[in-house]
Design a protein around this motif. Structure first.
Motif, short mmCIF file in Angstrom:
data_model
loop_
_atom_site.label_atom_id
_atom_site.label_comp_id
_atom_site.label_asym_id
_atom_site.label_seq_id
_atom_site.Cartn_x
_atom_site.Cartn_y
_atom_site.Cartn_z
N VAL A 507 -27.72 -32.58 66.25
CA VAL A 507 -26.49 -33.26 65.86
C VAL A 507 -26.80 -34.68 65.38
O VAL A 507 -26.32 -35.12 64.33
N THR A 508 -27.63 -35.41 66.13
CA THR A 508 -27.85 -36.83 65.82
C THR A 508 -28.77 -37.06 64.63
O THR A 508 -28.76 -38.16 64.06
N ALA A 525 -17.88 -34.94 67.57
CA ALA A 525 -18.35 -34.19 66.40
C ALA A 525 -18.45 -32.70 66.70
O ALA A 525 -18.01 -31.86 65.91
N VAL A 526 -19.03 -32.34 67.85
CA VAL A 526 -19.19 -30.92 68.15
C VAL A 526 -17.85 -30.28 68.50
O VAL A 526 -17.63 -29.08 68.25
N THR A 527 -16.92 -31.07 69.04
CA THR A 527 -15.60 -30.53 69.36
C THR A 527 -14.83 -30.21 68.08
O THR A 527 -14.23 -29.13 67.96
N GLU A 528 -14.86 -31.11 67.12
CA GLU A 528 -14.14 -30.90 65.86
C GLU A 528 -14.72 -29.73 65.07
O GLU A 528 -13.98 -28.99 64.42
N SER A 529 -16.05 -29.56 65.12
CA SER A 529 -16.68 -28.50 64.33
C SER A 529 -16.67 -27.14 65.03
O SER A 529 -16.98 -26.12 64.40
N GLY A 530 -16.34 -27.12 66.32
CA GLY A 530 -16.39 -25.87 67.08
C GLY A 530 -17.75 -25.60 67.67
O GLY A 530 -17.96 -24.57 68.32
N ALA A 531 -18.70 -26.54 67.49
CA ALA A 531 -20.04 -26.35 68.05
C ALA A 531 -20.08 -26.58 69.55
O ALA A 531 -21.07 -26.26 70.20
N ASP A 532 -18.99 -27.13 70.12
CA ASP A 532 -18.97 -27.35 71.58
C ASP A 532 -19.09 -26.04 72.32
O ASP A 532 -19.76 -25.94 73.35
N ARG A 533 -18.45 -24.98 71.78
CA ARG A 533 -18.52 -23.67 72.45
C ARG A 533 -19.92 -23.06 72.32
O ARG A 533 -20.34 -22.28 73.16
N VAL A 566 -22.07 -28.71 60.61
CA VAL A 566 -20.83 -29.47 60.38
C VAL A 566 -20.74 -30.62 61.39
O VAL A 566 -20.37 -31.74 61.03
N ALA A 567 -21.10 -30.35 62.63
CA ALA A 567 -21.09 -31.41 63.66
C ALA A 567 -22.06 -32.52 63.26
O ALA A 567 -21.77 -33.71 63.46
N ARG A 568 -23.19 -32.15 62.70
CA ARG A 568 -24.19 -33.12 62.24
C ARG A 568 -23.58 -34.04 61.18
O ARG A 568 -23.76 -35.26 61.20
N GLY A 569 -22.85 -33.42 60.23
CA GLY A 569 -22.22 -34.22 59.19
C GLY A 569 -21.13 -35.13 59.74
O GLY A 569 -20.99 -36.28 59.33
N GLU A 591 -13.97 -20.61 60.53
CA GLU A 591 -13.81 -21.27 59.23
C GLU A 591 -12.51 -22.06 59.19
O GLU A 591 -12.48 -23.22 58.74
N HIS A 592 -11.45 -21.45 59.63
CA HIS A 592 -10.15 -22.12 59.62
C HIS A 592 -10.19 -23.38 60.47
O HIS A 592 -9.66 -24.44 60.06
N ALA A 593 -10.80 -23.29 61.65
CA ALA A 593 -10.87 -24.45 62.55
C ALA A 593 -11.66 -25.59 61.92
O ALA A 593 -11.29 -26.76 62.03
N VAL A 594 -12.75 -25.26 61.24
CA VAL A 594 -13.57 -26.29 60.62
C VAL A 594 -12.80 -26.99 59.51
O VAL A 594 -12.78 -28.22 59.42
N TYR A 595 -12.13 -26.21 58.67
CA TYR A 595 -11.38 -26.83 57.58
C TYR A 595 -10.22 -27.68 58.11
O TYR A 595 -9.90 -28.73 57.54
#
Length: 680
Positions: A507-508, A525-533, A566-569, A591-595
């Motif tokens: 991520v960093t 960042a990971v929460t918004e991208s869904g990478a937290d799960r 996406v979390a990285r970005g 995909e929907h969550a990321v957008y």
């Protein structure tokens, strides 16, 4: 409703879905054939790889050419060593010269010992007279031992420093070259060759040069001693060593050429070794029970390599026999002449003994000189390639003006931008203009090769326009350091790098760090991208290595890697967020969550200080963007909101490009969901 085309296949009106391919006439294959093409020399049918470029070159050139290049090679190695560690380099040179002098003086002292022992008088008196010379010989040998120790210590200090200095320069220059250079296949091949061969042989250059200097100085010292004892001894030295030297040259050339043939065979056998061991092919190899067939082909080439090894052994044995036979005759003649000179009084008996020692030691030293010359010459060719690559990299560094962009941006203005790839014959972009404002979301759409991704890389500072201008708040990109632009653009690509690092570092690294993190920013960042799960399900969560190369490492699916990317970005928190097909491998919900997160903000509030650019073939994902640019053949042919483009028609009343593409995709979904379709 469906209609039937001329081939008898069914398609839906407006779907423009092509029918099946036309059948072609193809003859039956043979019942038995080679697994792959085979030339006259097995392996020659493969494309010539970079590691084969200079194999055996020293065996194909003349000794005089090798000798002609040695001074230049020596100066280059000495200069490299001096830059790496001047003190150690000077000490190695001085110690090596003095050590050779000690060896020569030791031969002269040995002559004095023999002279004392062979003089007239009682044995005790002769031994007594020889003791000072014996002590001198012992002292010189001890001194030479200490000097050789100093050479070894200096070499041990120099070699790692040379390796580090050259490798760091190579990596620093290569990793900063402009992106268009990396896109060039020839440059990539050149970089691999320089890394794999040039760096390796550059690291070996110092010990090889020390070995050659030791042998040459030893040979020179022996010749000098013979010249002091009697001038006619020098022709005798040549008579004794020329056959041995010729045999050494023949043997060295046979080894180099055989190694070239051996490498050719190895290229083929490595293909089968790779297929048998590689993880990517493992499942299919087992599912198709192809192990035995691959093993048999591997054994066939292994037998060819076995035969080549045996052939080289026989050839070396023949050359060695010839060299020993002719060399033995030459040495016998040399010693006979030496004996005659001693018996006739031309040469004192002690001097004759010293000459015998010098000639005997010179024969072995000459073999070392020949082998070292061949190796240094051939390895210098790889070093030439490395140095040419480094020079080219210096010319390909990103433009630097010493001026940096201010943090953040309000407006990016693109005016009449053209761009031509160096290896292409036509423009990838032709007169593109647009204005991007902070707080807006923008989409680039169009067919493959239309210029979308090229435009994105220009905005990211990875390419420089061939013509036209890109201005950040009125500052033209050519006026600032390219890296200051790149640091303000976060790019999320369709095929993100699967960094073999921890989940946190994955991520960093978007912000240029793999060891430090802003915990709150990383979590957001990971929460918004869904990478937290994704991360919460890892064995060590943030600390989990995302690679099977590590113990307890884990690998992610394509969709989960995209979420991390996406979390990285998002973590980079850049002025421009550029997403190039980032959700291609995600499921529909992800995909929907990321957008929703990147286009509308993770908490329902859009970022007003960021420009978000989306490149996507799925037009349903761009409908809510503030502005959509439609690319075709390097130009923008339409622009506007989704509704503007859906209402747009051409001059002859036909639907615009965007409307056609959107309608085609929508009809495909509708057809797939129609009752009765797809049954049976």
């Amino acid at each position: 409703m469906s209609v039937e085309d001329s081939n008898g296949s069914k398609s839906h009106p407006g779907s423009q879905v092509p029918g099946p391919r036309q059948a072609v006439r193809l003859p039956l294959p043979p019942a038995r054939a080679a697994a792959a093409p085979e030339g006259e020399e097995v392996g020659d049918e493969l494309k010539n790889a970079y590691w084969m470029q200079w194999e055996g070159e020293a065996a194909r050139t003349s000794v005089w050419r090798i000798l002609g290049r040695l001074p230049g090679i020596s100066r280059r190695v000495l200069a490299l060593a001096y830059r790496a560690d001047a003190r150690a380099a000077v000490l190695v040179v001085v110690f090596q010269i003095v050590s050779s002098l000690m060896s020569a003086f030791g031969l002269l002292a040995s002559v004095r010992v023999l002279s004392a022992l062979f003089s007239q008088g009682a044995t005790s008196e002769r031994i007594h007279h020889a003791l000072p010379s014996l002590a001198l010989v012992a002292g010189l040998m001890a001194a030479q031992g200490l000097l050789d120790f100093g050479v070894a210590r200096g070499q041990a200090a120099l070699t790692p420093k040379v390796r580090r200095a050259v490798e760091q320069e190579f990596l620093r220059l290569s990793c900063h070259v402009r992106l268009e250079a990396v896109d060039d296949a020839a440059f990539a091949d050149e970089a691999n060759k320089a890394n794999d061969r040039g760096l390796y042989y550059m690291r070996q250059s110092v010990p090889q040069m020390v070995q050659l200097a030791h042998a040459v100085l030893g040979l020179t010292g022996a010749a000098s001693v013979l010249a002091v004892l009697h001038p006619l001894l020098l022709p005798l030295l040549l008579l004794s060593v020329v056959p041995q030297g010729y045999a050494a040259v023949r043997s060295a050339r046979a080894q180099f050429l055989s190694h070239s043939r051996y490498s050719t065979l190895q290229r083929r056998i490595r293909l089968f070794t790779w297929l048998l061991l590689d993880r990517d092919s493992a499942a299919e190899v087992r599912a198709s029970t192809a192990q035995q067939a691959l093993l048999e082909e591997h054994e066939r080439f292994a037998r060819r390599i076995e035969a080549e090894d045996a052939r080289l052994g026989r050839q070396e044995a023949n050359v060695a026999l010839w060299g020993r036979a002719v060399g033995g005759l030459a040495v016998g003649a040399t010693y006979a002449v030496l004996g005659w000179m001693t018996a006739s009084g031309w040469l004192p008996l002690a001097a004759g003994g010293g000459a015998f020692l010098a000639i005997r030691s010179s024969r072995g030293t000459l073999v070392s000189v020949v082998l070292a010359m061949h190796q240094i010459y051939e390895h210098a060719l790889w070093i030439d390639d490395l140095e040419r690559h480094l020079e080219r990299c210096r010319d390909l560094q990103p433009h630097r003006t010493g001026r940096r962009l201010a943090d953040g941006v309000k407006t990016i203005s693109v005016t009449d931008v053209h761009y031509t790839y160096p290896e292409a014959g036509r423009d990838a972009l032709r007169g593109v203009s647009m204005t991007l404002a902070a707080g807006s979301t923008v989409a680039f759409v169009g067919a493959n090769g239309s210029g979308k991704s090229t435009m994105a890389k220009l905005l990211a500072g990875l390419y420089t326009p061939s013509k036209g201008s890109i201005c950040w708040d009125g500052v033209e990109v050519r006026e600032v350091d390219a890296e200051s632009i790149q640091s303000q653009v976060a790019m999320v690509l369709q095929d993100p790098v699967a960094w073999p690092l921890s989940a946190l570092a994955n991520v960093t690294i978007g912000a240029g760090s793999i060891t430090e993190a802003d915990p709150q920013r990383a979590l957001a960042a990971v929460t918004e991208s869904g990478a937290d799960r994704v991360i919460v399900g890892l064995t060590q969560q943030w600390a989990t290595p995302l690679s099977k190369r590590f113990k307890n490492g884990q690998e992610l699916s394509g969709g989960n890697w995209s979420k991390v990317a996406v979390a990285r970005g998002l973590y980079q928190d850049a002025a421009v967020l550029l997403l190039d097909e980032p959700t291609a491998s995600m499921d529909a919900r992800a995909e929907h969550a990321v957008y929703e997160a990147v286009l509308h903000g993770g908490y329902g509030e859009r970022r007003r200080d960021r420009i978000t650019i989306l490149i996507s073939h799925r037009l349903s994902s761009v409908t809510s963007c503030d502005m959509i640019y439609v690319f075709r053949d390097g130009r923008i042919i339409e622009s506007g909101t989704h509704q503007d483009l859906m209402n747009h028609t051409t001059a002859d009343g036909q639907p615009g490009e965007y409307r056609e593409m959107f309608t085609l995709q929508a009809s495909a979904y509708q057809a797939a969901g129609s009752p009765g379709e797809g049954a049976g």
